[in-house]
Design an enzyme around this catalytic site. Structure first.
Site, short mmCIF file in Angstrom:
data_model
loop_
_atom_site.label_atom_id
_atom_site.label_comp_id
_atom_site.label_asym_id
_atom_site.label_seq_id
_atom_site.Cartn_x
_atom_site.Cartn_y
_atom_site.Cartn_z
N GLU A 182 0.87 -1.18 0.00
CA GLU A 182 0.00 0.00 0.00
C GLU A 182 0.90 1.22 0.00
O GLU A 182 1.96 1.23 0.65
CB GLU A 182 -0.90 0.01 1.25
CG GLU A 182 -1.75 1.28 1.32
CD GLU A 182 -2.89 1.20 2.32
OE1 GLU A 182 -2.83 0.34 3.23
OE2 GLU A 182 -3.82 2.01 2.20
N CYS A 235 -6.60 0.87 2.70
CA CYS A 235 -7.63 1.93 2.69
C CYS A 235 -7.52 2.84 1.48
O CYS A 235 -8.49 3.52 1.15
CB CYS A 235 -7.54 2.75 3.97
SG CYS A 235 -8.09 1.83 5.41
N ASN A 268 -11.96 -3.41 0.03
CA ASN A 268 -10.88 -3.68 0.97
C ASN A 268 -11.46 -4.12 2.31
O ASN A 268 -11.86 -5.26 2.47
CB ASN A 268 -9.98 -2.45 1.11
CG ASN A 268 -8.96 -2.61 2.23
OD1 ASN A 268 -8.33 -3.66 2.33
ND2 ASN A 268 -8.82 -1.62 3.08
N GLU A 269 -11.53 -3.19 3.23
CA GLU A 269 -11.91 -3.54 4.61
C GLU A 269 -13.34 -3.05 4.83
O GLU A 269 -13.57 -2.09 5.56
CB GLU A 269 -10.94 -2.83 5.54
CG GLU A 269 -10.86 -3.36 6.92
CD GLU A 269 -9.75 -2.65 7.69
OE1 GLU A 269 -9.83 -1.42 7.88
OE2 GLU A 269 -8.79 -3.33 8.11
#
Ligand code: AHR
Length: 663
Positions: free
Chosen positions: A51, A247, A378-379
């Protein structure tokens, strides 16, 4: 043994027969028994998670030295300061008329009223610019000038003491935007040099995409990656690479989400956005953190290929970060997001005759990247995620059944969000579910058996983000110490033993700049000139490199299951069909040496000696650093007196990998 109910006894006997690891406290000495004749499934794939956080991309892996090269930051002159030599006079302004292209709207105009010996500006780089002695750089700039005698462009690399390390000049600027370049070769080294750009002559000149790029990149590619960092990644031998996050896939709001299509093709046309870590943490502001996308999806795929890692891109699923705005795309407007996923599959795998396959070929890679995995969001969490995942899965599974989809189990491994998502994803027959675990080392020591009783049917687990936090998650005090790495090693024996369920795992985040981090711990650290792996890096490396081809059943007797309050031996075993070796991994979480008697059953013959690789240090607080990059690093030696039965003393606070040839 305490009295056990019948059902518990029945359950226990089932467990003893079929589970990949059992613990028993009955004998006085610890015995570790491995069934060499019962190879099971392929071992967990240990991979990496990239990331652009902590200046891991721009300012890190992507070695462009010029910050804000396109004048597209919110403050278009951030990173630049005005420079005047002699009695030069003139004005610098940022303009938008007739820009380079519609993705790159701003450029710099220098109007020289009185030339003096030069007027222009200096770029500070990312925490300065790292320069090695005799290092060559390509300086390039898009320029235009309507003057009959356009000014000359002079460039210098200067260190903090005012020594000029390299110089170059460009003449012949034309009326229309054109890229000009020259080579700068340094006569000295400095970790924090800067770039001076001066125009000499009268009149107006306009500049954009000012770049100073090292020639010595990974595989010497133009626009290539920082070789020392890539080498560290290659040395891990990761099975896959997840990218681009994290993120940043989601964005604080949807306008700042990661859009892969804006990250490919001509560098000057890649649309810069603010990095979502720019202002995420008040305690670590990074106002100059943007994503230039010089490192974009093509470069990610290429990196995966270079280091032998399977690509695992993660795409936005119509949801912004739920820790921020949580902005949602209405379900009836998800079409373009799903189309992005379809187009990405074509970009990665499609024939050169297809639209996106042709784009890949035009970038220099006609052969497909053979992508097999794709993350949807993603999350994410909540019913909103399930609704969106369902829409993606319906289309993607119909058109590309060959692609395995990775879905989200939320930000934590044991909360109501997780408990909501898992049953839903089971119902949907999801392929692989991504779990995230950031917690204290004790959590990892206590959860090494987390998957032993996990449901075997249904989706597989991707332990997609995890790292032991020496203080707490997002604390700026977190350290990459041996205590954390040791706890991760113990936990990873549990992932490996349960490879039939946990098929993939990756530590997160991957890397951080010593001066520019927002989040710690990280697997790898670097400054402008050097990089090193943490103790956690070496734990990951031991699991990646000593993966083997099949897991073996293992039983530990003579000690109760270890935990954070009861230190002991954690173990896993694999077989390597390529070398004909049994691989034993043993983690001793105790402060004293623990001897185990190893019994390797079911093999015709076990070699009388083998190899052991030990990772240990005396203090749990020990760390690696730029000054002592291998303070905690694996040491290999011959292991004598092995065979079907032998004893091995596991050093205090250690991880050992034992390799023995077996027939
Ligand atoms: O790894 C850092 C962050 O942790 C990731 O971006 C996010 O997915 C998680 O919350």
């Amino acid at each position: 043994m305490k009295t056990l109910s019948l059902s518990l006894l029945l359950g226990l006997s089932f467990y003893l027969l079929f589970a990949p690891l059992t613990y028993s406290a009955s004998p006085s000495e610890t015995t570790i028994t491995v069934r060499v004749d019962q190879p099971g499934v392929v071992p967990t794939q240990f991979g990496i998670f990239f990331e652009d956080i902590n200046y891991g991309g721009d300012g890190g892996l992507y070695p462009e030295r010029v910050k804000n090269r396109s004048f597209e930051f919110t403050d278009p002159l951030m990173g630049w300061t005005r420079l005047t030599r002699g009695d030069a006079q003139g004005t610098l302004s940022v303009r938008r008329e007739s820009p380079l292209n519609t993705n790159n709207l701003h450029y710099l105009r220098i109007q020289v009223d009185q030339p003096g010996t030069g007027i222009g500006l200096a770029n500070e780089g990312f925490f300065g610019m790292g320069v090695r002695d005799h290092q060559s750089f390509t300086f390039s700039v898009y320029a235009r000038s309507l003057e009959a005698n356009p000014p000359r462009i002079l460039v210098e690399l200067e260190d903090e003491e005012g020594h000029i390390l390299a110089q170059g000049k460009l003449d012949g600027v034309t009326h229309d935007w054109k890229r000009h370049s020259c080579v700068l070769r340094s006569r000295g080294a400095h970790p924090k040099a800067h770039l001076n750009l001066l125009v000499q002559g009268s009149g107006v000149i306009e500049l954009d995409m000012v770049s100073l790029f090292p020639k010595d990149t990974w595989k010497n590619r133009p626009n290539g990656l920082r070789p020392d960092v890539v080498q560290l990644l290659a040395d891990l031998k990761p099975a896959f690479m997840r990218f681009p996050g994290g993120c940043i896939v989601e964005g604080r709001d949807l306008s700042k989400r990661y859009q892969w299509k804006t990250t490919i093709g001509d560098l000057a046309e890649r649309k810069l956005i603010i990095n979502r870590w720019n202002d995420e943490f008040k305690h670590r502001p990074a106002p100059d953190y943007f994503q230039s996308f010089g490192l974009g999806f093509f470069e990610f795929f290429q990196l995966c290929e270079d280091i032998g890692a399977e690509p695992l891109p993660i795409l936005n699923c119509g949801m912004a970060c739920q820790f921020n705005t949580g902005e949602l795309v209405p379900l009836d407007r998800l079409g373009p997001y799903i189309q992005d996923a379809l187009d990405l599959i074509e970009f990665a795998n499609g024939p050169v005759s297809s639209t996106w396959g042709a784009r890949r070929a035009a970038m220099g890679h006609p052969a497909p990247f053979r992508m097999r995995l794709l993350g949807v969001g993603n999350e994410q969490w909540g019913p909103q995620y399930i609704e969106r995942y369902t829409r993606f899965a319906e289309v993607l599974k119909a058109k590309h059944p060959e692609i395995l989809l990775v879905s989200s189990a939320g930000p934590r491994p044991n909360d109501e969000l997780y408990d909501f998502l898992w049953p839903k994803l089971r119902e949907l027959n999801a392929d692989i579910v991504d779990e995230h675990c950031y917690d204290r080392p004790a959590w990892f020591l206590d959860n090494a058996f987390r998957y032993d009783g996990f449901e075997r049917k249904g989706p597989k687990v991707f332990m997609g983000e995890y790292a032991a936090q020496s203080v707490k998650v997002v604390s700026p005090e977190n350290r990459n110490n041996w205590e954390c790495a040791l706890a991760e090693a113990a936990f990873m024996t549990g992932l490996e033993r349960n490879a039939d369920v946990v098929t993939m795992s990756s530590y997160a985040p991957l890397s951080g700049h010593e001066e520019g981090w927002q989040w710690r711990p990280n697997l790898v650290w670097f400054d402008n000139l050097q990089a090193y792996g943490t103790p956690s890096y070496y734990v990951q490396q031991l699991f990646c490199v000593h993966r083997g081809t099949a897991i073996l059943p293992i039983q530990v007797q003579g000690q109760p299951p270890p935990s954070s309050t009861q230190p002991g031996l954690y173990a896993s075993a694999n077989y390597d069909g390529l070398t004909g070796e049994v691989i034993l991994k043993v983690v001793n979480s105790a402060p004293e040496s623990r001897t185990a008697q190893f019994q390797l059953t079911g093999a015709k013959q076990i070699a009388r000696s083998g190899t052991v690789i030990v990772l240990t240090t005396d203090n749990l607080t020990d760390e690696n650093s730029l000054q002592a990059p291998r303070k905690v690093a694996p040491v290999s030696r011959r292991l004598p007196q092995t065979g079907a039965s032998f004893s091995y003393a596991c050093p205090p606070y250690s991880m050992s990998v034992l390799r023995l040839r077996a027939d």
